[in-house]
Design a protein around this motif. Structure first.
Motif, PDB file in Angstrom:
ATOM      1  N   GLY A 140       0.816  -1.215   0.000  1.00 21.06           N
ATOM      2  CA  GLY A 140       0.000   0.000   0.000  1.00 21.06           C
ATOM      3  C   GLY A 140       0.844   1.256   0.000  1.00 21.06           C
ATOM      4  O   GLY A 140       0.487   2.261  -0.637  1.00 21.06           O
ATOM      5  N   LEU A 141       1.995   1.228   0.724  1.00 22.21           N
ATOM      6  CA  LEU A 141       2.884   2.395   0.734  1.00 22.21           C
ATOM      7  C   LEU A 141       3.373   2.696  -0.672  1.00 22.21           C
ATOM      8  O   LEU A 141       3.478   3.857  -1.074  1.00 22.21           O
ATOM      9  CB  LEU A 141       4.070   2.129   1.663  1.00 22.21           C
ATOM     10  N   GLY A 142       3.667   1.624  -1.418  1.00 26.01           N
ATOM     11  CA  GLY A 142       4.052   1.816  -2.814  1.00 26.01           C
ATOM     12  C   GLY A 142       2.956   2.503  -3.604  1.00 26.01           C
ATOM     13  O   GLY A 142       3.220   3.375  -4.437  1.00 26.01           O
ATOM     14  N   LYS A 143       1.703   2.109  -3.312  1.00 25.65           N
ATOM     15  CA  LYS A 143       0.573   2.740  -4.003  1.00 25.65           C
ATOM     16  C   LYS A 143       0.421   4.210  -3.600  1.00 25.65           C
ATOM     17  O   LYS A 143      -0.020   5.034  -4.401  1.00 25.65           O
ATOM     18  CB  LYS A 143      -0.713   1.969  -3.700  1.00 25.65           C
ATOM     19  N   VAL A 144       0.751   4.523  -2.334  1.00 30.26           N
ATOM     20  CA  VAL A 144       0.676   5.918  -1.884  1.00 30.26           C
ATOM     21  C   VAL A 144       1.762   6.760  -2.532  1.00 30.26           C
ATOM     22  O   VAL A 144       1.523   7.867  -3.025  1.00 30.26           O
ATOM     23  CB  VAL A 144       0.794   5.998  -0.342  1.00 30.26           C
ATOM     24  N   LEU A 145       2.983   6.233  -2.535  1.00 30.00           N
ATOM     25  CA  LEU A 145       4.124   7.004  -3.029  1.00 30.00           C
ATOM     26  C   LEU A 145       4.146   7.101  -4.553  1.00 30.00           C
ATOM     27  O   LEU A 145       4.599   8.108  -5.108  1.00 30.00           O
ATOM     28  CB  LEU A 145       5.432   6.364  -2.552  1.00 30.00           C
ATOM     29  N   SER A 146       3.661   6.037  -5.214  1.00 28.17           N
ATOM     30  CA  SER A 146       3.843   5.970  -6.660  1.00 28.17           C
ATOM     31  C   SER A 146       3.151   7.086  -7.444  1.00 28.17           C
ATOM     32  O   SER A 146       3.756   7.617  -8.392  1.00 28.17           O
ATOM     33  CB  SER A 146       3.408   4.601  -7.185  1.00 28.17           C
ATOM     34  N   PRO A 147       1.908   7.493  -7.113  1.00 28.51           N
ATOM     35  CA  PRO A 147       1.347   8.624  -7.863  1.00 28.51           C
ATOM     36  C   PRO A 147       2.156   9.902  -7.678  1.00 28.51           C
ATOM     37  O   PRO A 147       2.299  10.696  -8.618  1.00 28.51           O
ATOM     38  CB  PRO A 147      -0.066   8.781  -7.270  1.00 28.51           C
ATOM     39  N   ILE A 148       2.704  10.095  -6.472  1.00 25.21           N
ATOM     40  CA  ILE A 148       3.511  11.286  -6.212  1.00 25.21           C
ATOM     41  C   ILE A 148       4.821  11.211  -6.984  1.00 25.21           C
ATOM     42  O   ILE A 148       5.226  12.170  -7.665  1.00 25.21           O
ATOM     43  CB  ILE A 148       3.775  11.437  -4.700  1.00 25.21           C
ATOM     44  N   LEU A 149       5.501  10.036  -6.899  1.00 26.92           N
ATOM     45  CA  LEU A 149       6.751   9.861  -7.639  1.00 26.92           C
ATOM     46  C   LEU A 149       6.521   9.971  -9.144  1.00 26.92           C
ATOM     47  O   LEU A 149       7.306  10.593  -9.862  1.00 26.92           O
ATOM     48  CB  LEU A 149       7.369   8.496  -7.305  1.00 26.92           C
ATOM     49  N   GLY A 150       5.434   9.329  -9.607  1.00 24.92           N
ATOM     50  CA  GLY A 150       5.121   9.398 -11.034  1.00 24.92           C
ATOM     51  C   GLY A 150       4.877  10.817 -11.497  1.00 24.92           C
ATOM     52  O   GLY A 150       5.328  11.226 -12.573  1.00 24.92           O
ATOM     53  N   SER A 151       4.181  11.601 -10.674  1.00 23.81           N
ATOM     54  CA  SER A 151       3.915  13.003 -11.025  1.00 23.81           C
ATOM     55  C   SER A 151       5.201  13.825 -11.042  1.00 23.81           C
ATOM     56  O   SER A 151       5.415  14.658 -11.933  1.00 23.81           O
ATOM     57  CB  SER A 151       2.924  13.609 -10.033  1.00 23.81           C
ATOM     58  N   LEU A 152       6.068  13.605 -10.046  1.00 26.05           N
ATOM     59  CA  LEU A 152       7.334  14.341  -9.983  1.00 26.05           C
ATOM     60  C   LEU A 152       8.234  14.002 -11.168  1.00 26.05           C
ATOM     61  O   LEU A 152       8.816  14.900 -11.804  1.00 26.05           O
ATOM     62  CB  LEU A 152       8.062  14.023  -8.670  1.00 26.05           C
TER      63      LEU A 152
END
Length: 405
Positions: A140-152
């Motif tokens: 789930g942490l990956g799911k939380v971080l991934s949209p932010i990382l993907g956007s950055l």
């Protein structure tokens, strides 16, 4: 450090899909793709994973978990490199991106499901449930971080996301190689025929409730990735929100899920009655949430109601992980958990394209359909999973022969 190393493995798998969601609109525009073509970048990844997971699960039972996990992580990184170079330099970029995503899917097949089996090998009883809860939280942490990382990363250029995969994989490879120490098998693995007969006996005795738990996990992933696909689209199309802000908004429902998963995993121990109750509460939350989303189009109330479904998924997934991982002995655990991983990947694979069709059909119909699906799966959990209460007697309403091994 062993738990951290195991937890990094499903994190990689999660980033493989979720990091792409924020860049979909720009990919669509840059490569002149349709909504369905964009969604296929998730679908081919997940289908490849679903096909290869049982194969790699058997090989992990035959040989060892670690000998499957490390090469799988390497293949995952190489697939990301191919997709990235294709987007940057190849004329027919879309086809090569799909090939790269397929390679990543094969690599992903040897990550999270094998990590679950490895956890079952290394930990027992309540500690096993706690570590599985941490793994689901890592997922789930990956799911939380991934949209932010993907956007950055998308701020640099949209396909830079693909080049991030090898770097992230390298960290997980080093952790797994150094800190995961497997317990040796006490006896030689059985021949394939004997192994297959053992599996058939497992599914003959436990097949009914195993299929229900597989369906429960797959439903959570199907609705999760479908709703993220929908949310990513409406944030840009209706609310004119993109970039990092979009990534942060996509992370909100995921943050509720990861927090609930972590708490659930630490509390359930090996209490099977509690697991079933939490699963029923989770599906009730999902049914109510998706049913009420029909009434809300403004962003803030929509996200608030959507968070309830994320809490529901966070209650369900750690319980499903514990039930499945503890259902069989070490010698067949890799295959049984891998088959569950296949179902999860199928849920991820069909989520975006089905939601794309439902979005074209009817917003109201879409939410009511998935609310009905959540209700039906919850009903199957109620009727077909039998657990023992604190008095040692089985619940008469269900049929579940779960045994912690």
């Amino acid at each position: 450090m062993t738990i951290m190393a195991i937890g990094s493995i499903p994190l990689i798998m999660t980033l493989g899909n979720s990091m792409l969601i924020p860049i979909f609109p720009e990919m669509k525009s840059s490569l002149k793709l349709s909504q369905m073509q964009v969604s296929l970048t998730i679908t081919v990844f997940s289908i490849a994973a679903a096909i290869f997971i049982p194969i790699l699960g058997y090989l992990s039972d035959r040989f060892s978990r670690k000998i499957i996990i490390v090469p799988s992580l390497i293949l995952f990184g190489l697939g990301g490199l191919l997709a990235g170079f294709a987007a940057a330099f190849f004329s027919n970029a879309y086809v090569w991106i799909l090939i790269g995503r397929t390679l990543q899917g094969i690599g992903a097949a040897g990550t999270a499901p094998i990590a679950m089996a490895l956890t079952g090998d290394l930990f027992k009883g309540g500690e096993r449930s706690r570590v599985l809860g941490l793994i689901e939280a890592s997922n789930g942490l990956g799911k939380v971080l991934s949209p932010i990382l993907g956007s950055l990363l998308g701020l640099i250029i949209w396909y830079s996301v693909f080049f991030a995969f090898p770097a992230i994989c390298l960290v997980s490879i080093l952790l797994a190689w150094i800190f995961i120490k497997e317990k040796s098998f006490k006896q030689a693995p059985p021949p394939f025929k004997k192994y297959l007969l053992g599996l058939l006996s497992v599914f003959k005795l436990e097949g009914r409730w195993l299929l229900v738990t597989y369906l429960a996990g797959g439903t959570c992933l199907f609705t999760l990735f479908g709703i993220l696909f929908y949310l990513s689209d409406i944030l840009e199309e209706k609310h004119d929100i993109d970039g990092v802000i979009k990534g942060l908004i996509l992370a909100i429902p995921l943050l509720f899920m990861v927090t609930t998963s972590y708490i659930t995993g630490t509390k359930i121990g090996n209490d099977m009655e509690k697991m079933k109750k939490l699963m029923l509460i989770g599906f009730s939350f999902m049914t109510i949430s998706y049913g009420f989303l029909v009434l809300f189009e403004k962003l803030v109330p929509f996200l608030a109601i959507l968070a309830l479904s994320s809490v529901g998924a966070g209650l369900i997934l750690p319980c499903v992980n514990s039930l499945i991982t503890g259902s069989v002995g070490k010698e067949r655990r890799g295959f049984v958990t891998s088959l569950y991983g296949s179902v999860r990947f199928i849920g991820v694979a069909i989520g975006p394209p089905i939601f794309a069709r439902l979005m074209d059909w009817s917003r109201t119909g879409m939410f009511l359909s998935i609310a009905i699906l959540a209700f039906i799966v919850g009903l199957l959990v109620l009727l077909l999973i039998r657990v023992k209460g604190k008095d040692g007697k089985e619940n008469k309403n269900t049929k579940f022969r779960y045994k912690y091994i």
